[in-house]
Design a protein around this motif. Structure first.
Motif, PDB file in Angstrom:
ATOM      1  N   GLY A   1       0.823  -1.206   0.000  1.00 61.63           N
ATOM      2  CA  GLY A   1       0.000   0.000   0.000  1.00 61.63           C
ATOM      3  C   GLY A   1       0.857   1.257   0.000  1.00 61.63           C
ATOM      4  N   LYS A   2       1.816   1.284   0.904  1.00 68.38           N
ATOM      5  CA  LYS A   2       2.660   2.473   1.046  1.00 68.38           C
ATOM      6  C   LYS A   2       3.471   2.745  -0.222  1.00 68.38           C
ATOM      7  N   GLN A   3       4.023   1.699  -0.808  1.00 66.17           N
ATOM      8  CA  GLN A   3       4.903   1.885  -1.965  1.00 66.17           C
ATOM      9  C   GLN A   3       4.128   2.141  -3.250  1.00 66.17           C
ATOM     10  N   SER A   4       2.893   1.664  -3.309  1.00 65.98           N
ATOM     11  CA  SER A   4       2.139   1.969  -4.519  1.00 65.98           C
ATOM     12  C   SER A   4       1.569   3.395  -4.437  1.00 65.98           C
ATOM     13  N   TRP A   5       1.460   3.912  -3.245  1.00 61.60           N
ATOM     14  CA  TRP A   5       1.118   5.338  -3.069  1.00 61.60           C
ATOM     15  C   TRP A   5       2.330   6.209  -3.389  1.00 61.60           C
ATOM     16  N   ASN A   6       3.471   5.792  -2.877  1.00 63.42           N
ATOM     17  CA  ASN A   6       4.698   6.576  -3.053  1.00 63.42           C
ATOM     18  C   ASN A   6       5.868   5.645  -3.296  1.00 63.42           C
ATOM     19  N   TYR A   7       6.263   5.531  -4.564  1.00 60.77           N
ATOM     20  CA  TYR A   7       7.311   4.555  -4.886  1.00 60.77           C
ATOM     21  C   TYR A   7       8.667   4.948  -4.341  1.00 60.77           C
ATOM     22  N   ASN A   8       8.779   6.166  -3.826  1.00 58.72           N
ATOM     23  CA  ASN A   8      10.033   6.568  -3.203  1.00 58.72           C
ATOM     24  C   ASN A   8      10.096   6.227  -1.714  1.00 58.72           C
ATOM     25  N   ALA A   9       9.003   5.728  -1.183  1.00 51.02           N
ATOM     26  CA  ALA A   9       8.965   5.458   0.262  1.00 51.02           C
ATOM     27  C   ALA A   9      10.093   4.513   0.644  1.00 51.02           C
ATOM     28  N   SER A  10      10.634   4.743   1.820  1.00 52.84           N
ATOM     29  CA  SER A  10      11.788   3.966   2.256  1.00 52.84           C
ATOM     30  C   SER A  10      11.352   2.659   2.909  1.00 52.84           C
ATOM     31  N   PRO A  11      11.868   1.538   2.425  1.00 53.83           N
ATOM     32  CA  PRO A  11      11.527   0.246   3.052  1.00 53.83           C
ATOM     33  C   PRO A  11      11.831   0.235   4.547  1.00 53.83           C
ATOM     34  N   LYS A  12      12.875   0.910   4.939  1.00 50.85           N
ATOM     35  CA  LYS A  12      13.206   0.929   6.374  1.00 50.85           C
ATOM     36  C   LYS A  12      12.143   1.688   7.159  1.00 50.85           C
ATOM     37  N   GLU A  13      11.755   2.844   6.655  1.00 49.35           N
ATOM     38  CA  GLU A  13      10.731   3.604   7.384  1.00 49.35           C
ATOM     39  C   GLU A  13       9.403   2.852   7.438  1.00 49.35           C
ATOM     40  N   ILE A  14       9.086   2.199   6.351  1.00 45.58           N
ATOM     41  CA  ILE A  14       7.848   1.412   6.345  1.00 45.58           C
ATOM     42  C   ILE A  14       7.927   0.287   7.380  1.00 45.58           C
ATOM     43  N   ALA A  15       9.068  -0.381   7.410  1.00 45.44           N
ATOM     44  CA  ALA A  15       9.234  -1.469   8.382  1.00 45.44           C
ATOM     45  C   ALA A  15       9.149  -0.935   9.801  1.00 45.44           C
ATOM     46  N   ASP A  16       9.820   0.179  10.047  1.00 46.60           N
ATOM     47  CA  ASP A  16       9.812   0.745  11.400  1.00 46.60           C
ATOM     48  C   ASP A  16       8.397   1.095  11.839  1.00 46.60           C
ATOM     49  N   THR A  17       7.664   1.725  10.936  1.00 48.47           N
ATOM     50  CA  THR A  17       6.281   2.091  11.275  1.00 48.47           C
ATOM     51  C   THR A  17       5.442   0.847  11.513  1.00 48.47           C
ATOM     52  N   TRP A  18       5.556  -0.096  10.605  1.00 43.09           N
ATOM     53  CA  TRP A  18       4.752  -1.315  10.746  1.00 43.09           C
ATOM     54  C   TRP A  18       5.051  -2.020  12.067  1.00 43.09           C
ATOM     55  N   LEU A  19       6.307  -2.081  12.413  1.00 48.36           N
ATOM     56  CA  LEU A  19       6.677  -2.755  13.665  1.00 48.36           C
ATOM     57  C   LEU A  19       6.041  -2.066  14.863  1.00 48.36           C
ATOM     58  N   LYS A  20       6.085  -0.731  14.856  1.00 48.57           N
ATOM     59  CA  LYS A  20       5.522  -0.009  15.992  1.00 48.57           C
ATOM     60  C   LYS A  20       4.007  -0.163  16.071  1.00 48.57           C
ATOM     61  N   LEU A  21       3.380  -0.272  14.910  1.00 46.48           N
ATOM     62  CA  LEU A  21       1.924  -0.422  14.906  1.00 46.48           C
ATOM     63  C   LEU A  21       1.505  -1.852  15.252  1.00 46.48           C
ATOM     64  N   THR A  22       2.417  -2.791  15.069  1.00 50.61           N
ATOM     65  CA  THR A  22       2.074  -4.205  15.198  1.00 50.61           C
ATOM     66  C   THR A  22       2.440  -4.787  16.563  1.00 50.61           C
ATOM     67  N   PHE A  23       3.577  -4.341  17.096  1.00 53.15           N
ATOM     68  CA  PHE A  23       4.053  -4.892  18.364  1.00 53.15           C
ATOM     69  C   PHE A  23       4.140  -3.797  19.409  1.00 53.15           C
ATOM     70  N   LYS A  24       3.724  -4.114  20.593  1.00 53.36           N
ATOM     71  CA  LYS A  24       3.940  -3.223  21.734  1.00 53.36           C
ATOM     72  C   LYS A  24       5.258  -3.711  22.338  1.00 53.36           C
ATOM     73  N   ALA A  25       6.348  -3.037  22.016  1.00 51.34           N
ATOM     74  CA  ALA A  25       7.654  -3.557  22.454  1.00 51.34           C
ATOM     75  C   ALA A  25       8.646  -2.417  22.625  1.00 51.34           C
ATOM     76  N   SER A  26       9.887  -2.789  22.897  1.00 48.40           N
ATOM     77  CA  SER A  26      10.929  -1.795  23.188  1.00 48.40           C
ATOM     78  C   SER A  26      11.558  -1.262  21.909  1.00 48.40           C
ATOM     79  N   ASP A  27      12.255  -0.147  22.048  1.00 48.78           N
ATOM     80  CA  ASP A  27      12.969   0.404  20.895  1.00 48.78           C
ATOM     81  C   ASP A  27      14.017  -0.573  20.374  1.00 48.78           C
ATOM     82  N   ASN A  28      14.671  -1.274  21.298  1.00 46.86           N
ATOM     83  CA  ASN A  28      15.655  -2.271  20.847  1.00 46.86           C
ATOM     84  C   ASN A  28      15.007  -3.311  19.944  1.00 46.86           C
ATOM     85  N   PHE A  29      13.839  -3.743  20.340  1.00 45.18           N
ATOM     86  CA  PHE A  29      13.118  -4.717  19.519  1.00 45.18           C
ATOM     87  C   PHE A  29      12.866  -4.146  18.133  1.00 45.18           C
ATOM     88  N   TYR A  30      12.338  -2.928  18.088  1.00 37.98           N
ATOM     89  CA  TYR A  30      12.037  -2.337  16.786  1.00 37.98           C
ATOM     90  C   TYR A  30      13.300  -2.259  15.926  1.00 37.98           C
TER      91      TYR A  30
END
Lengths: 689, 689
Positions: free
Chosen positions: B455-484
Motif C-alpha cells: 500500500g505504502k509503496q504503490s502510493w509513493n514509490y520513493n517510500a523507504s523500506p526501512k521507514e515502512i518497516a519501522d512504522t509497521w513494527l511499531k503499529l504491530t508490536f507493543k515492544a521496546s525500541d531495541n526490539f524495533y
C-alpha cells in the motif's frame, strides 16, 4: 473491535455482581494444587485466564499464612478429613466432585483429567453467575468415548463443512503448533469431549504415511494433557496404496502383517493412540466385502492388533448396497444384525441416529437394541448438513435428546438408546464436527451451542436441552435475563421450525442434490434410485409418503413389536413420523382437524412463521448486544427466513402438481413460479466433497 | 486470550507517553467535521475506535464552547483563513494535508476520501508514537490505481494462497456481510489501496452471472465509502459459456453486443465499477488469439464499452506460447511491443516485475520502457509463491523498491520504472494479495508487513523500506525500541536471505513442481521444456546458468543499450544477475575471490546463517512479547531454517553432480542424501490451483 466469538463459551466475562465477585476473589486468592503434571499445568493456566477475565486479577497459588480458598487434588492426595467428606464413589477416572469444606472449595477426582473437568465445571458455574457458596457437584460421564468426528481432508477442505477451511493445517504440522489447536483442546476438555478423529471417514491413506503420522503425533502431544485422544480414519485399501500389496483382504497374512507394522509404528509415536474409525464398503469406499469377507472380518483384523494396545475400532454401519434395490432404511440392519456376536470386544459398530442420513428428524435407527452382543456407538451430526448448514439457527440438543430418549423396547419398556449405550461394557457417542477455521469456529454463532451441547449430552444423556441452552447463552452473551429467557425459547424451538419448513410430517431427503443445500424434492435424475428425493416422498395424484409397513417395504418389522405398534397405523402414529412410514391420501383427515394436504401446507407455513418470530425476538435486543454480534445473527436469521420461504414455496408448488388441491388461505402466496425454483443452481455451494 | 493479530496494523495500542497522551486527549476532545457523507461516517467511527484504544476515551464531536482540537473538512469547506495556510496545491482528489493552525490540527483534502486518508495518516503517526505538536504533512499518491489482485476462486480456495480460505464467502453473499469485509476495507484504506480485483485471473465466467453480480454489488457497497473500487477478472470466453454464442471473437458483433449488455448490467448495479483484469491466451486461458485476433483487439473490444463508464482494462502481458520454443524471458516483449500504440487509452498492459515469474529476484521486465505509447501497469506479488510461502519471513519492500528504482534508460538515465509509471497519463500498480481467512489474515504475521508495504509503496514509490518497516513494527508490536531496531534489521535483510539460500547468483525457477514448495532443481519431467527447472539452470559438467547474451537467447537485446552494457559481460555484471544472463564455468574466479562453485556454496550457506541469526535475534525478545505471538514467529523461523537447509543441502548436492568439485569447508555437511531429497513429495502443499 467488537467480540468476534473466537473464545467460544470460554469468555470469562467480568463478574458484575459484587457478592459473587468478592467470593471469587477470596477463593482465587490462595489456591492449593496437590498434584503435578502437564494436566495440572493446564488447570493452573486456565484458572489464570479465567481470573483475569472474571475479576481482572491474577490467581495466587500456595499463598503462605492464608486460608486455602480452592483446593485441587486427586482423592489419594487429599487430607483424610477432607477426603472423607466426598459424597459418592467414583466409578470413572474421569468423574469429579466439587464440594465445600469449611471455607475451602474442594475439587477432587481419581485422575488429574478429572480435576481438569472439575475445574472447568467450577469456572462454568461462575461464568453462568451461579453463586459459589455451598457449591456441590458429583459428576461422572455416562458414556466412555465422547468423540468428535472431523470430516476434514488433507488438502484443507472439510466435507460437509460450512465454517471455513479445516483447522488442521497438515502442511505446517508438525513444526507449527497453531494456537487454535490449544484452544480447540481447551474447548473440548471444558465440555468433556475426550477424543477426536482427525480425518474424514472418506479416508485418504496418506494420513498413515510416516510423514503424516509425525504430524498426528504433534497434535496428540498437544491434546494429551487435555484428556483428549486422537483417532484416525483408516482407509481399508491402505495396504495396497501404501504397502504395494496386491490385496487388502483382511484374512491375508501379508495384509495383517502390514497393519500390524503400521499400528506398531503409530503406537511408537503415540502411545495412547485411540484407534480407527472405518467407513468400509459404503458409498464407494473399499472394504472387506471386496474380498468376500464380512464387516466383522474387516473390523476384527484391525481390532485384534489394537486390542493389546487398548485401541478401539469404530466400524461404521452406514452401508447400503449398490446391487440391492431394497429400501435403504433396511440395509444396515440386514447387513449387521447377522454379524451380532462376531466382533472382538474392542469393536463398536458406529450407527447413525437414524437409518437414512442425519435428516432433521428421523425415527431412531432399528439397529439400536438389535445387536445385544455387540457394542454400538451412536453417531450424531453436529454440522448441519441437512439443517440449513451454517446459515440456519437450529439448536440440536432437543434432537439429540429425542434420539437418546427413544425407547427401543429391546429389554422392555424404558430401554432408551441412552440407557442401552450406558449399559454396554464399551460405549461411545460420536459427533460429526461443525468446526472450521472461521474466526468463530462454527460459521453461525449458534453453531457453537451445538458443539457445546454435544459435549454435555455425550457426558450425560439425561442433561436437559433447556439447561444446556441457558448455560451456553450466559457464557456466550453478556446480556439481560430477558434476553437469556427469550433466546433460550428460540433455541429450543428452532430445530422443530426447520423440520416444519423443510421435512414436515416425516417427509425426508428432499434437499438439493450433491451439496444438500436447499430444496429439490423434484430431483429424479440421479443414477441410483435411492439418491433421488422422489424415491423418498413417492408423491402421486392420490397419496404421498413412503410405505414402510407390512404392505410396503416393511422396514417397520426391524423394530420391536411395541415400537411397531406405535407406528404401524396411519391413524394413530405420531404425525411427525406419518409420511416416514405411510403412503397417505392427500385428503385424509388428520387428528389436527386438517386434511393431509392442508396440514402439509400448514406445517410449511408454520415453520416460516416461527423463523419470522425468531427475527422479531432477536431484534428486541439490538441495543443489548455489540453491533457485529447483533448483525451477524440478524443477517443470518434473515437468510434463514428467505430459505424457509424458498422451502415452503417450492415444496408446496411442487407437491400441488400431484395433489391438484387448492392452497389453503393461511398459506402465503409464492411470488415465484415452480419453474423458477427448479432453475436454481448452486455450483459452488460449500461442503460438497 | 493473547493477541491474535486480527487487527493488523490498526491496533491503536494504549499510549503510555503522558505528554503525547494528554495532547491526544486535548485534540480528540472537540473534533469538528465539516462534511457529511458515508466516508465521513467511517472517519468518525475510526476516530472512535482509535480513541478507545489510544486513550480509552470516546472522542467528542462539536463540543460547545470548546476550542476545536481537530478540524476535518474538504478545502472548499474550510474557513478562508485556515484554507490559506495550506502549503501546496492538490493535484489529486486523493491527496491530503495535515497541518496545525493555532491549537487546532487540520486535515483537509479535495474529497472526503482524501480526508479519510489524512485521518488514517494522523492515526498512524499517533500509533507510531510520533508527537502531534507541529504535525505537518502534504501527501498525494504518485500512482492512480493501487489495486489488490485476489487469485480467489468461487469455491473458496485461493490459488497461491497460503493463509486459509478466501475471505470472500460467495455462498452467503449478498445477504451476509462479514465483519471481515469491513475490516478488510479499513485496512486497505488505511494504506491507500483504492481498488480490488475480487476474482482469480484464471477466471470463472460464473462471476459474471446475474446472481453473482448481486454478490459483487454487496461488496462494492461496503467498499465504496472507503474509496475502494471493485474490479473483476473477465473470462474471455464468457460470451460462449454464459451467452451461448458460438464464438468469443472480439470482432464479432454479437460478441461485442453481449459484452455491452453485460457491462451495462454491471454498471446498473455498481455505478463506479472499476473494470476488468484479463489473462488471455496464457497458460490455457481463452483469448483473442483463439480467433487470430491480437491482444489489442481483445483489450479494445472491452475498453471501448468501458470507456464512457470510466472503467479500465488491465490486460496481462504474462504470456508465453505453447508453440514457440523461444526463451520464455523474451516472449511477452515480442508479443506486446509490436502492439504499442494500438490500445485504447483506458487499457493498461499489466506487466509482472520480471520476465519469468515473481522469482525472489529478477532483473526488471524488458517491457518497461519499451512501449512508450501504451500505459503499463506494474504487477507485483505480495503472496510469497516463490519466497517460502507462509512459513517464511521475507519482507518484500526492498524487492519492490529494487524494481521501482530499476533504471530502464528508456528516456535517458534516471528513467526508473516508478517514474515511467508516474509519468503515464493512466497508471497503476497491482499486488497479488497474500490475504486469506486465517485469523491474522496472512498466515505468517510478517506477511502483514508486505500488504502494508505494498500500500505504502504503490502510493509513493520513493517510500523507504526501512521507514515502512519501522512504522509497521511499531503499529504491530507493543515492544521496546531495541526490539524495533533489531527486528527492522531482520526484515530488511530477509528477502536477500531467501535469495541466497534458494536462488543465488541469478539462478531461478528451481522450485518444486506445481505447488512451487521447496527445491526441485532436478525436475526435468514436465511436458513443456520451459516448465522444468533444468531448463533454467542449464547446469552441465563445465558451466551453469542461462546464456541470455548475444551468444545465447539474446533476451538481453530487449533492454536499452545502457542496460545491456551493465549486464552483457560476465566479468562486470552484478553477481546477483550473473547466472540469469550467463552460462559460467564452475571454476571461474569471481570478484569475491571465490570460484563460481565456491561462491554458489557460499551463498547457500550464508542464506542459512542469516536465518539462524534471525532466530537468535527473535529469541532475545521472548519476554517482551505475549507467548502466542512469540511462539508463532519462533516456530515459523525454525521451519524457515529447516527449509533453508533443505534448499542448501539438496541444491549443493545436486549441482555437485555436475561440477564434481569438492564442497568448501564453510559449507555445513548435509545429513541427508540427494536421493532422500529427491524422494520428497508434497501432494497437499497449499495454494496449488
Amino acid at each position: 473491535m467488537a467480540d468476534n466469538h473466537y473464545k467460544l463459551w470460554l469468555n470469562y466475562y467480568p463478574i458484575e455482581n459484587t457478592i459473587i465477585k468478592n467470593s471469587i476473589v477470596k477463593h482465587f486468592n490462595n489456591i492449593q494444587v496437590l498434584n503435578n503434571d502437564a494436566t495440572i499445568d493446564i488447570i493452573k493456566k486456565e484458572l489464570n485466564i479465567a481470573s483475569a477475565g472474571f475479576i481482572n486479577r491474577d490467581v495466587k497459588f500456595n499463598t503462605p499464612n492464608s486460608e486455602t480458598g480452592l483446593l485441587i487434588g486427586t482423592l489419594d492426595k487429599l487430607p483424610n478429613n477432607i477426603a472423607q467428606r466426598l459424597d459418592g464413589e467414583f466409578k470413572s477416572h474421569e468423574g469429579f466432585a466439587i464440594f465445600q469444606h469449611n471455607n475451602t472449595i474442594v475439587i477432587t477426582a481419581l485422575s488429574t483429567v478429572g480435576l481438569l473437568y472439575g475445574t472447568y465445571n467450577l469456572l462454568e458455574n461462575i461464568g453462568a453467575n451461579y453463586p459459589l457458596t455451598g457449591v456441590k457437584n458429583f459428576s461422572e460421564p455416562l458414556i466412555q468415548h465422547r468423540i468428535l468426528n472431523h470430516w476434514d481432508n488433507l488438502n484443507g477442505t472439510v466435507e460437509r463443512g460450512y465454517s471455513g477451511a479445516s483447522i488442521f493445517n497438515w502442511h505446517t504440522l508438525p513444526d507449527y503448533i497453531d494456537q487454535r489447536y490449544i484452544d480447540y483442546a481447551r474447548a473440548n476438555a471444558s465440555i468433556g469431549i475426550n477424543g477426536t478423529v482427525l480425518t474424514n471417514v472418506n479416508s485418504n491413506a496418506t494420513i498413515l504415511t510416516g510423514t503424516y503420522l509425525q504430524k498426528v503425533k504433534a497434535l496428540a502431544n498437544v491434546f494429551r494433557p487435555f484428556g483428549i485422544k486422537v483417532y484416525l480414519s483408516a482407509r481399508f485399501s491402505a495396504p495396497i496404496e501404501l504397502g504395494k500389496l496386491k490385496t487388502a483382504d483382511p484374512l491375508n497374512a501379508d495384509v495383517q502383517q502390514w497393519w500390524a507394522n503400521k499400528i506398531n509404528e503409530i503406537y511408537d509415536s503415540i502411545p495412547d493412540f485411540g484407534g480407527f474409525v472405518v467407513k468400509a464398503n459404503s458409498e464407494g469406499q473399499p472394504g472387506p466385502q471386496d474380498y468376500n469377507r464380512t464387516h466383522a472380518d474387516g473390523a476384527n483384523m484391525l481390532a485384534k492388533i489394537l486390542l493389546p494396545k487398548k485401541g478401539i475400532v469404530m466400524w461404521r454401519a452406514f452401508v447400503y448396497s449398490h446391487e440391492q434395490n431394497e429400501d435403504r432404511h433396511k440395509q444396515a440392519y440386514n447387513e449387521f444384525t447377522k454379524l451380532d456376536g462376531q466382533f472382538l470386544p474392542n469393536v463398536m459398530v458406529q450407527v447413525k441416529n437414524g437409518a437414512i442420513d442425519f435428516m432433521p428428524r428421523e425415527p431412531f435407527h432399528p439397529l439400536f437394541g438389535a445387536m445385544p452382543k455387540t457394542p454400538l456407538m451412536l453417531e450424531l451430526q453436529i454440522t448441519q448438513e441437512y439443517l440449513g448448514q451454517a446459515t440456519t439457527l437450529a439448536y440440536l440438543a432437543p434432537m439429540y435428546k429425542e434420539v437418546l430418549d427413544s425407547d427401543t423396547y429391546a429389554e422392555g419398556k424404558g430401554s432408551t438408546i441412552g440407557k442401552l449405550l450406558h449399559n454396554q461394557k464399551l460405549n461411545g457417542i460420536a459427533g460429526v464436527a461443525n468446526i472450521g477455521a472461521d474466526i468463530n469456529w462454527t460459521g453461525h454463532l449458534f453453531g457453537q451451542s451445538n458443539w457445546f451441547a454435544f459435549g454435555k449430552q455425550s457426558w450425560n444423556y439425561n442433561a436437559s436441552p433447556k439447561e444446556i441452552a441457558d448455560t451456553w447463552l450466559k457464557l456466550t452473551f453478556k446480556a439481560s435475563d430477558n434476553f437469556y429467557q427469550d433466546i433460550s425459547k428460540i433455541m429450543l424451538n428452532s430445530r422443530e421450525a426447520v423440520v416444519k419448513y423443510s421435512n414436515p410430517l416425516g417427509l425426508h431427503h428432499l434437499m438439493g442434490t450433491g451439496h444438500h443445500y436447499g430444496p429439490e424434492p423434484w430431483a429424479n435424475y440421479l443414477p441410483r434410485e435411492d439418491w433421488n428425493p422422489t424415491y423418498y416422498h413417492k408423491a402421486d395424484s392420490f397419496d404421498i409418503g413412503f410405505n414402510r409397513t407390512k404392505t410396503g417395504s416393511n422396514a417397520l418389522s426391524q423394530y420391536k413389536p411395541e415400537v411397531q405398534q406405535q407406528w404401524q397405523n396411519e391413524d394413530s402414529i405420531d404425525l411427525k413420523y406419518l409420511l416416514w412410514f405411510h403412503h397417505v391420501n392427500w385428503n385424509k383427515k388428520l387428528n389436527t382437524g386438517r386434511t393431509l394436504w392442508n396440514e402439509l401446507c400448514y406445517q410449511y407455513q408454520s415453520g416460516c412463521d416461527d423463523v419470522k418470530n425468531m427475527i422479531t425476538t432477536w431484534q428486541k435486543y439490538k441495543n443489548e448486544l455489540d453491533m457485529p454480534t447483533f448483525n451477524h445473527v440478524n443477517m443470518l436469521l434473515n437468510i434463514q427466513y428467505k430459505e424457509a420461504v424458498w422451502w415452503r414455496n417450492s415444496s408446496t408448488l411442487y407437491f400441488q402438481t400431484f395433489s391438484k388441491l387448492p392452497f389453503p388461505q393461511f398459506l402465503e402466496k409464492s411470488d415465484k413460479t415452480l419453474e423458477y425454483y427448479q432453475s436454481l443452481k448452486f455450483p459452488y455451494a460449500p461442503g460438497h466433497h
